[in-house]
Scaffold this active site. Structure first.
Site, PDB file in Angstrom:
ATOM      1  N   HIS A   1      13.873  48.993  -4.041  1.00 39.12           N
ATOM      2  CA  HIS A   1      13.851  47.536  -4.164  1.00 39.12           C
ATOM      3  C   HIS A   1      12.987  47.102  -5.347  1.00 39.12           C
ATOM      4  O   HIS A   1      13.334  46.146  -6.056  1.00 39.12           O
ATOM      5  CB  HIS A   1      13.334  46.902  -2.871  1.00 39.12           C
ATOM      6  CG  HIS A   1      14.387  46.728  -1.823  1.00 39.12           C
ATOM      7  ND1 HIS A   1      14.869  47.770  -1.073  1.00 39.12           N
ATOM      8  CD2 HIS A   1      15.066  45.621  -1.408  1.00 39.12           C
ATOM      9  CE1 HIS A   1      15.791  47.323  -0.230  1.00 39.12           C
ATOM     10  NE2 HIS A   1      15.935  46.023  -0.407  1.00 39.12           N
ATOM     11  N   GLU A   2      11.880  47.779  -5.550  1.00 41.38           N
ATOM     12  CA  GLU A   2      11.025  47.432  -6.698  1.00 41.38           C
ATOM     13  C   GLU A   2      11.734  47.726  -8.014  1.00 41.38           C
ATOM     14  O   GLU A   2      11.600  46.967  -8.985  1.00 41.38           O
ATOM     15  CB  GLU A   2       9.709  48.204  -6.617  1.00 41.38           C
ATOM     16  CG  GLU A   2       8.663  47.743  -7.624  1.00 41.38           C
ATOM     17  CD  GLU A   2       8.219  46.312  -7.382  1.00 41.38           C
ATOM     18  OE1 GLU A   2       7.989  45.610  -8.393  1.00 41.38           O
ATOM     19  OE2 GLU A   2       8.106  45.889  -6.218  1.00 41.38           O
TER      20      GLU A   2
END
Length: 417
Positions: free
Chosen positions: A337-338
């Site tokens: 997600h990052e």
């Protein structure tokens, strides 16, 4: 979004839609096209690696048949060391190939692609191909093991017999997996009997219509709220920030739901129909989730199946507890997600990563509610999910990354003359 808010927005801001105002640099488009074109190259390398592994496996089988015993084991320590070294080198080659695919895209997007939308598309595509490459390598490793150890072959799904290893190591088989709407590789998938072109046209029309709606809602409604929040963020006016979060939560939820429908209901079903892919369960009723964990198990089935097949189950099989394996899944998901958010916006804040890791205690808190007798516990768990989803999760992340982007670059729009 009621009519009064639409009229109020128009009276306050006018029409904010402007296609030409977006700073789509030619370099961004060119690099995005090059990155997408590199995808088949990495898949072809994965095919060559696996083809080499298959040839080695067939060689081992041939030597066993020529031996007197024909036993499914290695004759001496030297042969075992050679076999182990070859398998290790194959795993290393697969790892380098898959990681290079993601690394090249990540570095290019972070340093050379300015527009966050183009960067996001490139990064998501690289992550999907990385996951597919990993699944291709892991599954074929298990199939090779079953080939060399016939006793374990009984545990393979019956559908695999339609294309046993190594007959599945072909370019056509890998190309189908590339386009199939799944992240978990199988030699054979359930298939539909024919393609319904009318169905595909309807789903593509939905994607086009929802894409326009998302652009309109983002530019006309979300962007003003985000811009008006910058001064409050800079001065750390907590009360005003909370008010902006609650105001942003409505439009962010609408945009997210439109994006969810466009991808999971329309785009993936159109792709499944075009490839005659039989398994169309891309999500279940996540909106009724009685816990936070229930949401993560149901809203994105392709990713859930990958995590369960290639991370959770192997860790549990190696002696990890269920809770520890689940925590590792969310740590890995937080990393992805990052990458999806921080790299395209050129701001590695760790907010997306922390947001995923925070799901671990939320799951622990709501799990007993899900297991409670009666409906009250499930209702409370569903309420906790919706509050964390609508108010704390997406609006706060959008606000923080938007603030970081504005502080670093100002805007993605061209200055209007």
């Amino acid at each position: 979004m009621n009519l009064r808010l639409v009229v109020e927005n128009y009276m306050k801001y006018g029409v904010l839609l402007c296609i030409r105002c977006h700073d789509y640099r030619s370099q961004d488009l060119m690099l995005g096209g090059i990155l997408y074109a590199l995808v088949p190259c990495h898949l072809f390398v994965a095919y060559v690696i696996e083809l080499t592994a298959a040839q080695h496996a067939k060689g081992v089988i041939g030597r066993r048949k020529r031996s007197d015993s024909g036993a499914p084991q290695f004759d001496d320590d030297k042969e075992w060391r050679t076999h182990y070294s070859t398998w290790r080198n194959i795993a290393l080659a697969h790892g380098i190939n898959a990681t290079l695919c993601l690394l090249v895209t990540t570095v290019t997007v972070y340093y050379y692609i300015n527009h966050p939308l183009i960067g996001t598309i490139c990064e998501i595509n690289a992550i999907v191909v990385w996951l597919k490459n990993s699944s291709y390598a892991f599954t074929n490793r298990d199939l090779r093991h079953a080939l060399l150890n016939p006793k374990s072959a009984a545990s393979l799904p019956e559908i695999y017999s339609g294309c046993p290893y190594p007959r599945n190591i072909t370019l056509s088989n890998l190309s189908y997996f590339w386009w199939a709407p799944t992240l978990v590789y199988q030699p054979v998938y359930p298939r539909s009997s024919h393609i319904r072109w009318t169905f595909i046209a309807k789903r593509l029309a939905e994607v086009a219509g929802l894409s326009v709606f998302i652009w309109l809602a983002s530019a006309q409604y979300a962007a003003p709220v985000l811009r008006n929040s910058l001064n409050k963020m800079a001065s750390l006016d907590i009360a005003s920030i909370l008010e902006r979060l609650m105001k942003l939560s409505t439009i962010s939820l609408i945009i997210w739901l439109a994006g969810f429908f466009a991808i999971f209901q329309s785009a993936l079903n159109a792709l499944a129909e075009a490839t005659m892919f039989g398994d169309r369960e891309f999500y279940t009723d996540w909106w009724n989730s009685p816990s936070v964990g229930g949401y993560w198990r149901t809203w994105n089935k392709p990713v859930y199946h990958f995590m369960k097949r290639h991370i959770y189950s192997p860790l549990v099989g190696r002696g990890w507890s269920s809770n520890a394996a689940s925590a590792m899944v969310f740590v890995f998901s937080g990393f992805l997600h990052e990458l999806m958010v921080g790299i395209p916006t050129h701001n590695i804040l760790g907010v997306a990563f922390i947001g995923m890791v925070v799901q671990i205690p939320l799951i622990a808190v709501t799990l007993p509610l899900e297991r409670m007798q009666g409906i009250n516990g499930k209702i409370i768990g569903n309420c906790i999910f919706w509050v964390s989803f609508c108010l704390v999760g997406q609006p706060l992340a959008a606000l923080l990354y938007f603030f970081a982007w504005q502080a670093k670059y100002g805007s993605v729009s061209k200055p209007q003359i």
